[in-house]
Design a protein around this motif. Sequence first.
Motif, mmCIF file in Angstrom:
data_model
loop_
_atom_site.group_PDB
_atom_site.id
_atom_site.type_symbol
_atom_site.label_atom_id
_atom_site.label_comp_id
_atom_site.label_asym_id
_atom_site.label_seq_id
_atom_site.Cartn_x
_atom_site.Cartn_y
_atom_site.Cartn_z
ATOM 1 N N GLY A 51 0.800 -1.216 0.000
ATOM 2 C CA GLY A 51 0.000 0.000 0.000
ATOM 3 C C GLY A 51 0.831 1.263 0.000
ATOM 4 N N GLN A 52 2.152 1.141 0.118
ATOM 5 C CA GLN A 52 3.005 2.321 0.035
ATOM 6 C C GLN A 52 3.163 2.733 -1.431
ATOM 7 N N PHE A 53 3.649 3.945 -1.655
ATOM 8 C CA PHE A 53 3.601 4.504 -3.001
ATOM 9 C C PHE A 53 4.802 5.398 -3.276
ATOM 10 N N VAL A 54 4.923 5.823 -4.537
ATOM 11 C CA VAL A 54 5.983 6.747 -4.954
ATOM 12 C C VAL A 54 5.387 7.814 -5.863
ATOM 13 N N ALA A 77 4.047 13.330 -12.560
ATOM 14 C CA ALA A 77 2.777 12.621 -12.733
ATOM 15 C C ALA A 77 1.744 13.157 -11.746
ATOM 16 N N ARG A 78 0.503 13.293 -12.210
ATOM 17 C CA ARG A 78 -0.559 13.879 -11.389
ATOM 18 C C ARG A 78 -0.921 13.012 -10.192
ATOM 19 N N ARG A 79 -0.779 11.702 -10.358
ATOM 20 C CA ARG A 79 -1.146 10.781 -9.283
ATOM 21 C C ARG A 79 0.092 10.065 -8.753
ATOM 22 N N LEU A 80 0.049 9.743 -7.477
ATOM 23 C CA LEU A 80 1.057 8.873 -6.895
ATOM 24 C C LEU A 80 0.747 7.440 -7.296
ATOM 25 N N GLY A 110 -5.375 4.706 -19.245
ATOM 26 C CA GLY A 110 -5.485 5.559 -18.067
ATOM 27 C C GLY A 110 -5.337 7.029 -18.418
ATOM 28 N N ASP A 111 -4.892 7.833 -17.437
ATOM 29 C CA ASP A 111 -4.702 9.255 -17.705
ATOM 30 C C ASP A 111 -3.452 9.459 -18.556
ATOM 31 N N ALA A 112 -3.153 10.714 -18.878
ATOM 32 C CA ALA A 112 -2.047 11.013 -19.792
ATOM 33 C C ALA A 112 -0.719 10.488 -19.271
ATOM 34 N N ASP A 113 -0.501 10.592 -17.961
ATOM 35 C CA ASP A 113 0.752 10.094 -17.381
ATOM 36 C C ASP A 113 0.879 8.582 -17.545
ATOM 37 N N PRO A 122 12.523 -0.877 -22.287
ATOM 38 C CA PRO A 122 13.744 -1.083 -21.509
ATOM 39 C C PRO A 122 14.790 -0.019 -21.836
ATOM 40 N N GLY A 123 15.429 0.505 -20.808
ATOM 41 C CA GLY A 123 16.453 1.525 -20.987
ATOM 42 C C GLY A 123 15.960 2.938 -20.797
ATOM 43 N N CYS A 124 14.658 3.157 -20.892
ATOM 44 C CA CYS A 124 14.109 4.487 -20.660
ATOM 45 C C CYS A 124 14.267 4.849 -19.183
ATOM 46 N N MET A 125 14.441 6.145 -18.929
ATOM 47 C CA MET A 125 14.693 6.609 -17.572
ATOM 48 C C MET A 125 13.520 7.429 -17.053
ATOM 49 N N ILE A 126 13.165 7.202 -15.793
ATOM 50 C CA ILE A 126 12.213 8.054 -15.089
ATOM 51 C C ILE A 126 12.782 8.328 -13.706
#
Length: 297
Positions: A51-54, A77-80, A110-113, A122-126
């Motif tokens: 249930g924890q989030f980022v 991102a608009r949502r956690l 889902g939403d835009a994010d 693979p390899g993309c960074m966030i």
Amino acid sequence: MAVVENREASVDGSVRTLLLSVEDRVNFLEGRKVRHVQENRRWIDDYRVPGQFVAVRYCGQGSSSTDTDECSQLVVARRLLSLASSPYEARRDSALLDASLVELLVSRTGDADERYLAELGPGCMIEVSRVAGAGFASLFNSEASLVSCLEAGHTLVLVAVGVRGIAPVRAALSWTPVLAHAGSSRVAVFYVADSQPSAAYLVEWDTWREAGAVVTPLYLSEAAASGAANGASVGPEQLLDAALFRGEGGLAGVLGAGKAQEAAVLVSGLEGEMAAHLTRKLAQHGVPSENVMFCDY
């Protein structure tokens, strides 16, 4: 943080699991009397309960790079986002690595994010924040949590709505304490999804059932077709009302007569008035309001 894998989490491929790697170099103390003792905390050490989030940041679509270090426009991102792997899974998979491995669940519808994240390869960074939140916890009793309910031997009823709802519920159902609990106490899952092809983790449902959980899927597309024939509008709220409070396999069937006081209900994916409505209905059927727990934010 790098995307290691983007894989299907639903039959139709609309729901995606992102396996992420957080660089997490940790120094160890070495000496004659102390050997290989962790000197500082790892990123994954803050992930303790389901249930924890980022929070997430990523390169905007107008940027020429997907590397966040070279990005000209970072979008928050608009949502956690809840972590979808359990704390034990994350620690096990990260144990021998200089990185923390965790999973997020996102949807191409889902939403835009989420739509953007769902297409990352693979390899993309966030970028992600530290792990935050108290997991599933009561709004009315600071001492009531998923952990305390397991220790008390409560019957667990998990209510998940949509992709955002099923991610933390999946983390709970994959968590060793909950799996052990399901072997001795009742655990029931009510999962609202758009349709069977778009339902997440379908292949894992048998594992949950083998552990002792009762899994009840509720499909909006089927309810909408039935409602249209009767001239009625059916959404998650109406679907849950029917399944929990009027169906034979609902709350009364799961808990048994006079057992509502001993139940804990974990809710995820419902917001605002819908969450308040469900809490009121559960209280009317004998579930103490402090035993209704949320992880939404």
